[in-house]
Design an enzyme around this catalytic site. Structure first.
Site, short mmCIF file in Angstrom:
data_model
loop_
_atom_site.label_atom_id
_atom_site.label_comp_id
_atom_site.label_asym_id
_atom_site.label_seq_id
_atom_site.Cartn_x
_atom_site.Cartn_y
_atom_site.Cartn_z
N ASN A 147 113.56 11.39 99.77
CA ASN A 147 114.44 10.63 100.68
C ASN A 147 115.44 11.49 101.44
O ASN A 147 115.79 11.15 102.56
CB ASN A 147 115.13 9.48 99.93
CG ASN A 147 116.06 9.95 98.84
OD1 ASN A 147 115.79 10.96 98.22
ND2 ASN A 147 117.13 9.24 98.62
N GLU A 245 119.03 12.87 87.75
CA GLU A 245 119.66 11.97 88.73
C GLU A 245 118.61 10.94 89.11
O GLU A 245 117.64 11.27 89.80
CB GLU A 245 120.09 12.75 89.98
CG GLU A 245 121.16 13.79 89.74
CD GLU A 245 122.52 13.20 89.43
OE1 GLU A 245 122.71 11.98 89.62
OE2 GLU A 245 123.38 13.94 88.96
N CYS A 279 119.50 6.29 96.81
CA CYS A 279 119.65 5.90 95.39
C CYS A 279 120.88 5.03 95.19
O CYS A 279 120.91 4.22 94.29
CB CYS A 279 119.71 7.14 94.52
SG CYS A 279 120.95 8.32 95.07
N GLU A 457 125.97 16.11 88.93
CA GLU A 457 125.87 17.15 89.94
C GLU A 457 127.13 17.14 90.78
O GLU A 457 127.97 16.25 90.66
CB GLU A 457 124.66 16.89 90.84
CG GLU A 457 123.33 17.06 90.12
CD GLU A 457 122.16 17.11 91.09
OE1 GLU A 457 121.99 16.14 91.86
OE2 GLU A 457 121.42 18.11 91.08
P1 NAD Z 1 109.56 10.31 91.93
O1 NAD Z 1 110.20 10.22 90.60
O2 NAD Z 1 108.24 9.70 92.13
O3 NAD Z 1 109.41 11.83 92.37
C1 NAD Z 1 110.49 12.72 92.42
C2 NAD Z 1 109.97 14.14 92.28
O4 NAD Z 1 109.41 14.29 90.99
C3 NAD Z 1 108.87 14.50 93.27
O5 NAD Z 1 109.01 15.85 93.64
C4 NAD Z 1 107.61 14.30 92.44
O6 NAD Z 1 106.52 15.07 92.89
C5 NAD Z 1 108.09 14.77 91.08
N1 NAD Z 1 107.34 14.23 89.95
C6 NAD Z 1 106.66 13.05 89.86
N2 NAD Z 1 106.11 12.93 88.63
C7 NAD Z 1 106.46 14.03 87.93
C8 NAD Z 1 106.23 14.48 86.60
N3 NAD Z 1 105.49 13.78 85.73
N4 NAD Z 1 106.76 15.66 86.21
C9 NAD Z 1 107.51 16.40 87.05
N5 NAD Z 1 107.76 16.04 88.32
C10 NAD Z 1 107.25 14.87 88.76
O7 NAD Z 1 110.64 9.73 92.94
P2 NAD Z 1 110.49 9.54 94.51
O8 NAD Z 1 109.63 8.36 94.77
O9 NAD Z 1 110.13 10.85 95.13
O10 NAD Z 1 112.01 9.22 94.90
C11 NAD Z 1 112.56 7.97 94.82
C12 NAD Z 1 113.41 7.86 93.59
O11 NAD Z 1 114.39 8.88 93.55
C13 NAD Z 1 114.18 6.57 93.56
O12 NAD Z 1 114.10 5.98 92.29
C14 NAD Z 1 115.61 6.99 93.85
O13 NAD Z 1 116.59 6.13 93.37
C15 NAD Z 1 115.65 8.32 93.20
N6 NAD Z 1 116.74 9.13 93.76
C16 NAD Z 1 117.83 9.35 92.97
C17 NAD Z 1 118.90 10.07 93.48
C18 NAD Z 1 120.11 10.35 92.62
O14 NAD Z 1 120.84 11.28 92.91
N7 NAD Z 1 120.37 9.59 91.58
C19 NAD Z 1 118.86 10.57 94.78
C20 NAD Z 1 117.73 10.31 95.55
C21 NAD Z 1 116.67 9.59 95.02
#
Ligand code: NAD
Length: 485
Positions: A147, A245, A279, A457
């Site tokens: 995002n 996060e 998020c 963070e």
């Molecule tokens: P996601 O969890 O699908 O993926 C995030 C990252 O993790 C990607 O790089 C993905 O390739 C990797 N990943 C996926 N499965 C993995 C595994 N088994 N092992 C290691 N890495 C893996 O999330 P997304 O769809 O890319 O992002 C959306 C989510 O991120 C939402 O839930 C959002 O709330 C969250 N988010 C949180 C914050 C925060 O600071 N709290 C900020 C931005 C987004």
């Protein structure tokens, strides 16, 4: 709804990751996927750089100078980076420029922290001088979502480097284009080769291989809660620290005594900015029952007036979602709300019109008449979907607002200072915004309660996250030590 499957098709091969521009379905760029077999060499390179570059022992003010140069490099390429970010994930150009600014600010901030952070001389309780040091972990894995790529990458990479580590950065397969640019700029700024490397590919393949790699000593992850749990399990087994996060379902609360013009504007900005792909999006709107109909009507009017347009269109407020498969997921979420008895007050579909046909657009959507236990009130849509709920008194509000697994952020609108204090303390959230919303800066800690994450963070502790404390004792005894009796 007109459903395109562009990104699924384009991401179909194993060794190439294709970034699809969600504004029009065109190819924004391609990168080579890193195979798990190649990972050993990447980790080895990182350790070699850590051990032989002198980075971890470089005096902090010299490390800071290098971080400032990375910030200069980002600043020099701000426009092209913003354009690339826009093509990579479809966010409005103005917002992409803001994200590059944020990344620049983060490198400058951690240059400052690196140079000025102090450790402790601890109270003496014997014949020695005792003090603490911050030591890097060695090789850190930084895994980021789609995002806000350049911003999230900088939030991890800048403090991890500032603490003296080597970093392996894995961006999302849906937005792979910015991370290599950051690594290139860092190298050009003089960062020793191998200290910042990028691996590309799908999470369950290269992401999980990275997390499990014995050479990775610390994991910093931003993404969904389910992924965070899976990573936490592996980190627990390996006994390496993991900063997580994760997602949110943040309550945005309007009391009857609030400045309603400001509150309504913030509610709309708080959910529909970034097309809801934030998020901390205020995705649950709680309105005091006595003003429920009035405030909700005003929110709907303002939502309908938002300019949904391609991300580079003048005045755009809501661009496309980051990918076609994500847009489809958001739509399924709204369909589920309909089945659960929700009333769709606006949106609930893709916008009509030629300029939208080829892109992953979705109309800002407001829903009410759902119970707090409905899936749409409990789970993160991560899109432009707002659910509205009435509340009676403070007790009712706090029970409802805390009634999800998440605890990332919340907003409170009221002119009653003491109420804001009471409610702000009672809400389970890592960030509380009173009469404002979605303020998040590099100098203030950020993170979640409950299933929204572990660790903080940003801020000075954002550097400590990437360091381990070593306690050192210098003996001052005039006599030989004796066996304790
Ligand atoms: P996601 O969890 O699908 O993926 C995030 C990252 O993790 C990607 O790089 C993905 O390739 C990797 N990943 C996926 N499965 C993995 C595994 N088994 N092992 C290691 N890495 C893996 O999330 P997304 O769809 O890319 O992002 C959306 C989510 O991120 C939402 O839930 C959002 O709330 C969250 N988010 C949180 C914050 C925060 O600071 N709290 C900020 C931005 C987004």
């Amino acid at each position: 709804m007109n459903v395109r499957l562009g990104s699924e098709v384009a991401n179909a091969t194993d060794d190439v990751i294709v970034s699809i521009n969600p504004a029009d379905g065109s190819v924004a760029g391609t990168v080579e996927a890193t195979s798990p077999a190649e990972l050993d060499a990447v980790v080895e390179r990182a350790w070699t750089a850590f051990r032989s570059s002198g980075w971890p022992t470089l005096l902090p003010h010299r490390r800071a100078l290098l971080l400032q140069k990375v910030a200069d490099g980002l600043a020099a390429q701000k426009e092209s980076l913003a354009q690339l970010q826009m093509a990579d994930n479809g966010k409005p150009l103005g917002e992409c420029r803001g994200m590059v600014d944020s990344a620049i600010g983060t490198f400058r901030y951690y240059a400052g922290v690196c140079e000025t952070i102090e450790t402790d001389v601890t109270p003496r309780r014997g014949d020695y001088l005792s003090f603490t040091l911050l030591e890097p972990f060695g090789v850190v894995a930084a895994i980021t979502p789609w995002n806000s790529p350049i911003m999230n990458d900088a939030t991890k990479v800048a403090p991890a480097l500032a603490a003296g580590n080597a970093v392996i950065l894995k961006p999302s397969e849906d937005s792979p284009l910015l991370a290599p640019e950051l690594a290139r700029i860092a190298l050009a700024a003089g960062l020793p080769e191998g200290l910042l490397q990028v691996v590309q590919g799908r999470g369950p393949e290269i992401g999980s291989a990275l997390v499990a790699h014995p050479g990775v000593r610390m994991i910093s992850f931003t993404g969904g809660t389910a992924t965070g749990r899976a990573i936490g399990r592996v980190a627990g087994e390996r006994l390496v620290p993991a900063a997580l996060e994760l997602g949110g379902k943040s309550p945005h609360i309007v009391f009857a005594d609030a400045d309603l013009d400001h509150a309504v504007a913030a509610v709309v900005a708080g959910i529909f900015g970034s097309a809801g792909q934030s998020c901390v999006a205020g995705s649950r709107l709680f309105i005091e029952a006595s003003i429920y109909d009035d405030v909700l009507a005003r929110v709907v009017v303002r939502t309908k007036s938002l300019r949904v347009a391609p991300p580079d269109a003048p005045g755009v407020e809501v661009g496309p979602l980051a990918s076609f498969h994500h847009r489809d997921r958001v739509h399924r979420f709204v369909e589920r709300a309909r089945e659960e008895g929700g009333r769709i007050l606006c949106g609930g579909a893709a916008p009509a019109g030629d300029e939208f046909d080829a892109g992953a657009y979705y109309l800002p959507t407001v829903i009410d008449r759902l119970g707090p236990e409905a899936l749409t009130c409990q789970e993160e849509a991560f899109g432009p979907v707002l659910v509205a709920l009435p509340f009676g008194d403070e007790q009712d509000l706090i029970a409802q607002a805390n009634g999800t697994a998440f605890g990332l952020a919340c907003g409170i609108w009221s002119d009653n200072f003491k109420r804001c204090w009471r409610v702000g303390r009672a809400l389970e959230a890592g960030s509380v915004w009173v009469n404002t919303y979605k303020q998040s800066v590099t100098s203030t800690p950020f993170g979640g309660f409950k299933s929204s994450g572990l660790g903080r963070e940003k801020g000075i502790d954002g550097l400590r996250l990437y360091a381990q404390v070593k306690s050192m004792y210098f003996g001052l005894h005039e006599q030989p030590l004796e066996v304790a009796r």
